[in-house]
Design an enzyme around this catalytic site. Structure first.
Site, PDB file in Angstrom:
ATOM      1  N   ASN A  40       4.117   0.888  -0.500  1.00 21.88           N
ATOM      2  CA  ASN A  40       2.933   0.905  -1.613  1.00 21.88           C
ATOM      3  C   ASN A  40       3.758   2.528  -2.276  1.00 21.88           C
ATOM      4  OD1 ASN A  40       0.425   1.972  -2.728  1.00 21.88           O
ATOM      5  ND2 ASN A  40      -0.370   2.245  -0.828  1.00 21.88           N
ATOM      6  N   GLU A  90      -4.051   0.288   9.675  1.00 20.02           N
ATOM      7  CA  GLU A  90      -4.232   1.257   8.973  1.00 20.02           C
ATOM      8  C   GLU A  90      -4.759   2.630   9.175  1.00 20.02           C
ATOM      9  OE1 GLU A  90      -0.398   1.604   5.219  1.00 20.02           O
ATOM     10  OE2 GLU A  90      -3.094   2.184   4.507  1.00 20.02           O
ATOM     11  N   GLY A 111       0.375   8.679   5.565  1.00 21.93           N
ATOM     12  CA  GLY A 111       1.704  10.768   5.623  1.00 21.93           C
ATOM     13  C   GLY A 111       2.011  11.422   6.070  1.00 21.93           C
ATOM     14  N   HIS A 134      -7.432   0.133   0.309  1.00 24.89           N
ATOM     15  CA  HIS A 134      -6.536   1.078   1.344  1.00 24.89           C
ATOM     16  C   HIS A 134      -7.278   2.287   1.080  1.00 24.89           C
ATOM     17  CE1 HIS A 134      -3.777   4.334   1.539  1.00 24.89           C
ATOM     18  NE2 HIS A 134      -2.984   3.148   2.153  1.00 24.89           N
ATOM     19  N   SER A 141       2.482   5.882   8.719  1.00 27.28           N
ATOM     20  CA  SER A 141       4.486   6.241   8.717  1.00 27.28           C
ATOM     21  C   SER A 141       5.085   6.125   9.450  1.00 27.28           C
ATOM     22  CB  SER A 141       3.442   7.837   9.652  1.00 27.28           C
ATOM     23  OG  SER A 141       2.193   9.056   8.701  1.00 27.28           O
ATOM     24  N   LYS A 180       2.186   3.871  -4.145  1.00 27.04           N
ATOM     25  CA  LYS A 180       0.780   5.495  -4.782  1.00 27.04           C
ATOM     26  C   LYS A 180       1.214   5.404  -5.543  1.00 27.04           C
ATOM     27  CE  LYS A 180       0.667   5.835   0.628  1.00 27.04           C
ATOM     28  NZ  LYS A 180      -0.563   6.653   1.541  1.00 27.04           N
ATOM     29  N   GLU A 223      -7.108   4.864   0.817  1.00 30.97           N
ATOM     30  CA  GLU A 223      -6.973   6.589   0.002  1.00 30.97           C
ATOM     31  C   GLU A 223      -8.067   6.351  -1.389  1.00 30.97           C
ATOM     32  OE1 GLU A 223      -2.963   7.072  -1.221  1.00 30.97           O
ATOM     33  OE2 GLU A 223      -2.666   7.819   1.162  1.00 30.97           O
TER      34      GLU A 223
HETATM   35  P1  PGA Z   1       3.082   5.902   4.840  1.00 33.18           P
HETATM   36  O1  PGA Z   1       1.428   5.303   4.200  1.00 33.18           O
HETATM   37  O2  PGA Z   1       3.864   4.729   5.018  1.00 33.18           O
HETATM   38  O3  PGA Z   1       3.500   7.053   3.555  1.00 33.18           O
HETATM   39  O4  PGA Z   1       2.253   6.416   6.045  1.00 33.18           O
HETATM   40  C1  PGA Z   1       1.410   4.128   4.075  1.00 33.18           C
HETATM   41  C2  PGA Z   1      -0.070   3.075   3.604  1.00 33.18           C
HETATM   42  O5  PGA Z   1      -0.935   4.433   2.883  1.00 33.18           O
HETATM   43  O6  PGA Z   1       0.114   2.615   3.163  1.00 33.18           O
END
Ligand code: PGA
Length: 251
Positions: free
Chosen positions: A9, A167, A173, A95, A212, A11, A97
């Protein structure tokens, strides 16, 4: 079919030059790797160039969001048929976000999921709890609510053509990963919940962990019985990290 999958992903990262470098390194690194599927979910403007770069590889591509509407006066939105024009396989839906920063509620998430499936795209449906939820002991309740919103609109059988990504929001993140056992517990909860409605769909369902995931923790997460791969944010932007994560799954 229950498949193993690593999906990147990206982003809101990347540019034409960086994407080219990243994808040529990744496609070289994953060449000949079997036993799992690999994909990148990229920003809309790059779908065309990513399609060109990946069409002769085994790596699939997709988007990170899509409109719940088929077409019309929806300024700034992108429809499923547009994703289909660029031969997307996957689209990330709901997601955290999108839910928290852009106000997508469970109903909108369910509508997007249905619209994507109807167009033949495979939705990667994200669910997950905040730290407050976890500390209050209501993780399972939150996950259940998020899944029920989709089941109510799309039906349990829709999970035969979808991927779920667990998640935990506190792990995205942040560098804090759920322990393999914490992740496994929620994955088992998801699979068992679906099994109460349809055991075959539950057995065949691909459930990814995201939050992460890095080269140095992927193998122990992927070793858990109900974790079928990962949705990878930050580490999907670093070729060697992403390749190592994919290798950890295909072994
Ligand atoms: P990350 O993000 O691996 O940077 O923690 C995962 C995601 O948001 O899909």
């Amino acid at each position: 079919m229950r498949e193993k999958l690593v999906a990147g992903n990206w982003k809101m990262h990347g540019n034409l030059a960086e994407n080219k470098q990243l994808l040529s390194a990744i496609s070289a690194g994953l060449n000949g790797l079997n036993g799992a599927k690999f994909a990148v979910c990229v920003p809309y403007p790059y779908l065309s160039s990513v399609q060109n770069m990946l069409q002769d590889t085994d790596i699939s591509w997709g988007a990170q969001n899509v409109s719940q509407y088929e077409k019309g006066a929806y300024t700034g939105e992108v429809s499923v048929s547009m994703l289909d024009d660029f031969e997307c396989t996957y689209v990330i839906i709901g997601h955290s976000e999108r839910r928290t920063l852009f106000g997508e509620d469970s109903y909108a998430v369910a509508e997007k999921y249905v619209t994507a499936q109807r167009a033949g795209l495979t939705p990667i449906l994200c669910v997950g709890e905040t730290l407050e939820h976890r500390e209050a002991g209501i993780t399972e309740q939150i996950i259940q609510e998020q899944l029920t919103a989709v089941v109510n609109v799309a039906g349990i059988e829709s999970f035969s053509k979808a991927v779920i990504a667990y998640e935990p929001i506190w792990a995205i993140g942040t560098g804090k990963t759920a322990s393999p056992q914490q992740a496994q517990d929620v994955h088992a909860f998801i699979r068992n919940g679906i099994a109460t409605q349809d055991i075959n769909i539950a057995k065949e369902l691909t459930i990814l962990y995201g939050g992460s995931v890095k080269a140095n923790n992927a193998a122990e997460l992927f070793a858990m019985p109900d974790i079928d791969g990962g949705l990878i944010g930050g580490a999907s932007l670093v070729a060697n990290e992403f390749i190592a994560i994919c290798r950890a799954l295909s072994n």
